[in-house]
Scaffold this active site. Sequence first.
Site, PDB file in Angstrom:
ATOM      1  N   ASP A  50      -8.153   2.676   0.059  1.00 41.25           N
ATOM      2  CA  ASP A  50      -9.501   2.122   0.126  1.00 41.25           C
ATOM      3  C   ASP A  50     -10.048   1.927  -1.291  1.00 41.25           C
ATOM      4  O   ASP A  50      -9.829   2.763  -2.174  1.00 41.25           O
ATOM      5  CB  ASP A  50     -10.391   3.077   0.910  1.00 41.25           C
ATOM      6  CG  ASP A  50     -11.554   2.384   1.581  1.00 41.25           C
ATOM      7  OD1 ASP A  50     -11.481   1.161   1.776  1.00 41.25           O
ATOM      8  OD2 ASP A  50     -12.525   3.074   1.928  1.00 41.25           O
ATOM      9  N   GLU A  97      -6.637  -2.248  -0.781  1.00 37.46           N
ATOM     10  CA  GLU A  97      -7.879  -2.855  -0.284  1.00 37.46           C
ATOM     11  C   GLU A  97      -8.611  -3.422  -1.496  1.00 37.46           C
ATOM     12  O   GLU A  97      -9.171  -2.686  -2.298  1.00 37.46           O
ATOM     13  CB  GLU A  97      -8.714  -1.805   0.439  1.00 37.46           C
ATOM     14  CG  GLU A  97      -9.966  -2.367   1.106  1.00 37.46           C
ATOM     15  CD  GLU A  97     -11.171  -2.338   0.182  1.00 37.46           C
ATOM     16  OE1 GLU A  97     -11.588  -3.435  -0.263  1.00 37.46           O
ATOM     17  OE2 GLU A  97     -11.691  -1.249  -0.092  1.00 37.46           O
ATOM     18  N   ASP A 150     -14.719  -2.575   9.410  1.00 41.89           N
ATOM     19  CA  ASP A 150     -16.094  -2.769   8.936  1.00 41.89           C
ATOM     20  C   ASP A 150     -16.710  -4.084   9.406  1.00 41.89           C
ATOM     21  O   ASP A 150     -17.908  -4.310   9.192  1.00 41.89           O
ATOM     22  CB  ASP A 150     -16.134  -2.734   7.405  1.00 41.89           C
ATOM     23  CG  ASP A 150     -15.996  -1.326   6.852  1.00 41.89           C
ATOM     24  OD1 ASP A 150     -16.353  -0.366   7.564  1.00 41.89           O
ATOM     25  OD2 ASP A 150     -15.541  -1.183   5.706  1.00 41.89           O
TER      26      ASP A 150
END
Length: 249
Positions: A50, A97, A150
């Site tokens: 992430d 990411e 998300d």
Amino acid sequence: AGVPPDYFSATGQLWGNPHYRWDILKQDGFGWWLERIRSQMEMFDLMRIDHFRGFEAYWEIDAQAETAIDGRWVKGPGESFFQVLKQVFEDLPLVAEDLGVITAEVTALRQRFGLPGMKILQFAFDGSPTNPYLPHNHEELSVVYTGTHDNNTTLGWYQELSDEQRKAVCHYLGDASEPMPGLLVRTALASVARLAVIPMQDILGLDAAHRMNTPGVTEGNWRWRFEWEQLQPEYKQRLQDWIQLYGRS
């Protein structure tokens, strides 16, 4: 730690946790990170890092701040970190990411170590033919998603677009007869990206009521579950057909 204002939030995201002490972690060759990755490899074939851009530079916010707006970029460990990982793990089982504020330096770091980035189709249709998320701009060293945890579900996203925006999406994709979310699922599977990830909500054709997470909202997230009975034979057959059609079997 957090991120500056972006697509998801006008005030950025203030997470409340402290940053890593990279100067300390580097002293023993990033041993804590090596053990963390080893333990994850016992459970998973592939890991998504992430906020990969934080390894090049991360957003630092004063601990007393109420929003993430007034922060600053601080240089991260960069190549020194990934060189150690490469020495220990010959093939890095990582997906980077790389969404949000991405600089040429972040992209260069990812590419140097052969890490696939992320292509989100729901971000693709801003009207610019150079949008990196449009399928014709995809690269093999990437993972394509209809949307992530998300995002809204693809059907929810499509229903919230204006009529003009929906026409633009279908005009690009070239087939207004294929209903959403199937049209975007098919597009993801047809991408040249090395991997394709399809959220279960999109396989089941579910709307915004089944969204997994809304960034910046503290309640009601991560509660969605599905029942195996929802996975009807026609869904499985269609997905199998598309996987074989686009050479992903």
